[in-house]
Motif scaffolding. Sequence first.
Motif, PDB file in Angstrom:
ATOM      1  N   PRO A 240      -5.761   2.697  -2.267  1.00  0.00           N
ATOM      2  CA  PRO A 240      -5.050   1.654  -1.506  1.00  0.00           C
ATOM      3  C   PRO A 240      -4.921   2.015  -0.030  1.00  0.00           C
ATOM      4  CG  PRO A 240      -3.855   2.183  -3.503  1.00  0.00           C
ATOM      5  CD  PRO A 240      -4.990   3.159  -3.413  1.00  0.00           C
TER       6      PRO A 240
ATOM      7  N   GLU B  31       0.105  -6.148  -3.047  1.00  0.00           N
ATOM      8  CA  GLU B  31      -0.636  -6.317  -4.291  1.00  0.00           C
ATOM      9  C   GLU B  31      -1.337  -7.664  -4.222  1.00  0.00           C
ATOM     10  OE1 GLU B  31       1.733  -5.487  -7.860  1.00  0.00           O
ATOM     11  OE2 GLU B  31       0.483  -6.981  -8.850  1.00  0.00           O
TER      12      GLU B  31
ATOM     13  N   ASN C  96      -4.582  -3.073  -4.759  1.00  0.00           N
ATOM     14  CA  ASN C  96      -3.470  -2.658  -3.918  1.00  0.00           C
ATOM     15  C   ASN C  96      -3.975  -2.216  -2.558  1.00  0.00           C
ATOM     16  OD1 ASN C  96      -1.268  -2.982  -5.715  1.00  0.00           O
ATOM     17  ND2 ASN C  96      -1.969  -1.164  -6.826  1.00  0.00           N
TER      18      ASN C  96
END
Lengths: 286, 357
Positions: free
Chosen positions: B284, B311, B320
């Motif tokens: 992420p 998200e 993410n």
Amino acid sequence: MKTVNQRAWFFVLPVLLLVAFNALVPLMTVVNYSVQETFGDNLFFWHGVGWFEDVLRSERFHAALGRQLLFTFLILIIEVPLGVAIALAMPRKGFWVPVCLVLMALPLLIPWNVVGAMWNIFTLPDIGLAGYTLNEVLGINYNMTQSPLAAWITIIVMDVWHWTSLVVLLAYAGLISIPDAYYQAAKIDGASNWSVFRYIQLPKMKRVLTIAILLRFMDSFNIYTEVFVLTGGGPGNSTTLLSIDLVKTALGQFDLGPAAAMSLIYFLVTLLVSWVFYTVMTKDEP
Amino acid sequence: MAKITLQDLRHSYMPNPAGPQDYALKQIDLDWTDGGAYALLGPSGCGKSTLLNIISGLLVPSQGKVLFDGKDVTHLPPDQRNIAQVFQFPVIYDTMTVYDNLAFPLRNRGVAAQRVDARVREIAVMLELDDVLKRRAAGLTPDAKQKISMGRGLVRDDVNVVMFDEPLTVIDPALKWKLRSKLKELHQKVAVTMIYVTHDQTEALTFADQVVVMQDGEVVQIGTPVELFERPAHTFVGHFIGSPGMNVLPCEMRDGAAFFQGAPVSLAGPTKATTGRTELGIRPEYVTLADAGIPATVHKAADLGRHMVVEARAGDHTINAVVEDTAPAQGDTVHLAFAQNQTRVYTDGWLTTEDAS
């Protein structure tokens, strides 16, 4: 301010009544008898502490108390170490655990007078399994109706047989509550088997052993049925323990006053020893 | 002090294991260098404690060998291996004082009283137990008890390895941090091999120089905390380490190029054979909101204080992204860009993209 509510006392009332009728009232009756003299016809005369003085000076009481203390001492020094040893030897898991537990519990399930009768027959020299084996097969002269030593050995062995299981079960319960990590840590710390017993198992068993010793002390100190059925207090007076002597005085001779005084002394001795023992054993606990 | 080698190790708790599913440890070959600070990281039930108990000698493996400096110790009991172990829950000898507790492992080995005293006092100062040395151990708080447990592990200075089996579980969070840095400090001072078992990535990453990640009885990756974070060898490592874990997205491979939902994705380097289930792995932290890229809808944004975690949903997949500044509102359509040098392909879970140098 918190309001104080006294209604909770009503919940205690049933227990109070129960205890009053099964303990306090009979006890007070005994106290009542212990300070009076009677010649029958429900006539009572004040006797003060006379009976207590008589009992405390009586050689018969001293002898019975001595026998009682000896009996309790002997069964405790046999049953407690033996019980702990058996508990240590018992398996912790697997198929044999329930088998061992049931075998151990069996003697505890037998009624006391049956235990006395069983051992009476068991030790008869002519037909009893133990009596016959000792006399006829091994050639040892054993007859507990004649020899005080034989009688003593028999009542001790009988009590050990009947009650060691209680110590075993309590000690075992203490042992299995010890997490594995303790044993693993001890192994890594290089502790010997003795150290494991001394510093892990024994301290963890302390509480249950305190209870076991207390129960065995009270029960053996008040023992009546088994010994009475087995030896009737004989031969002579050699196995006349306190309770047997008490019953002889109270019901055999119907000496209510001395018997009542004796009961109270007996009760106080049991209470005192239990209290001192428990206080000493638990003094370190938070 | 010794180098510990685990050779061809397998262990099953069943008497007759039939297949791989019956093994708590499937196949372990590992070297622990002398003086290293290792963490054994994995979820509960992955075989960490089994492995630890095999090293300490509390368990004998079903198969394989444990070597200390080349010497086979597989069947030696713990006390002959010269190791120390600290357990998850405090183990203290209730009837002894704190001092006697700490001295116990030394006295059992017949160490001279003077030496015992010096070591016990030294360790007590390190663990801040010096003012309770004369107290009975039973009356102390769980924290202090666990410190005693750790102290007994650390008091011997000649051990081959000190092992910690999730030792901070019972400690309260504030002290956890303190004890962990204390351990790190201790390790630098004594230079004994330490193996620290935990399922908590923060604990593992702060304590260890090398982290061994385990899953289902297998070692999936060994590496420094940075390596584990930046180049996970298995999607499990990517997912287990990091908060949130690595995004793992199904992809198609055609002629060495990866496609996610039909769109081409550039990778960190050439990718090997592509039979089997192929997935993209991207942390992420390396996903950014851009003007062009993979279209996705913002599902929610969580403010973690230092940064935000967005998200987003692209088709059926959740991606993410860590965003430093303001996050888009829920329901917004955004475009996600993957940093090329941090995007890799995993085949059947294992890394198959080689980083271009």
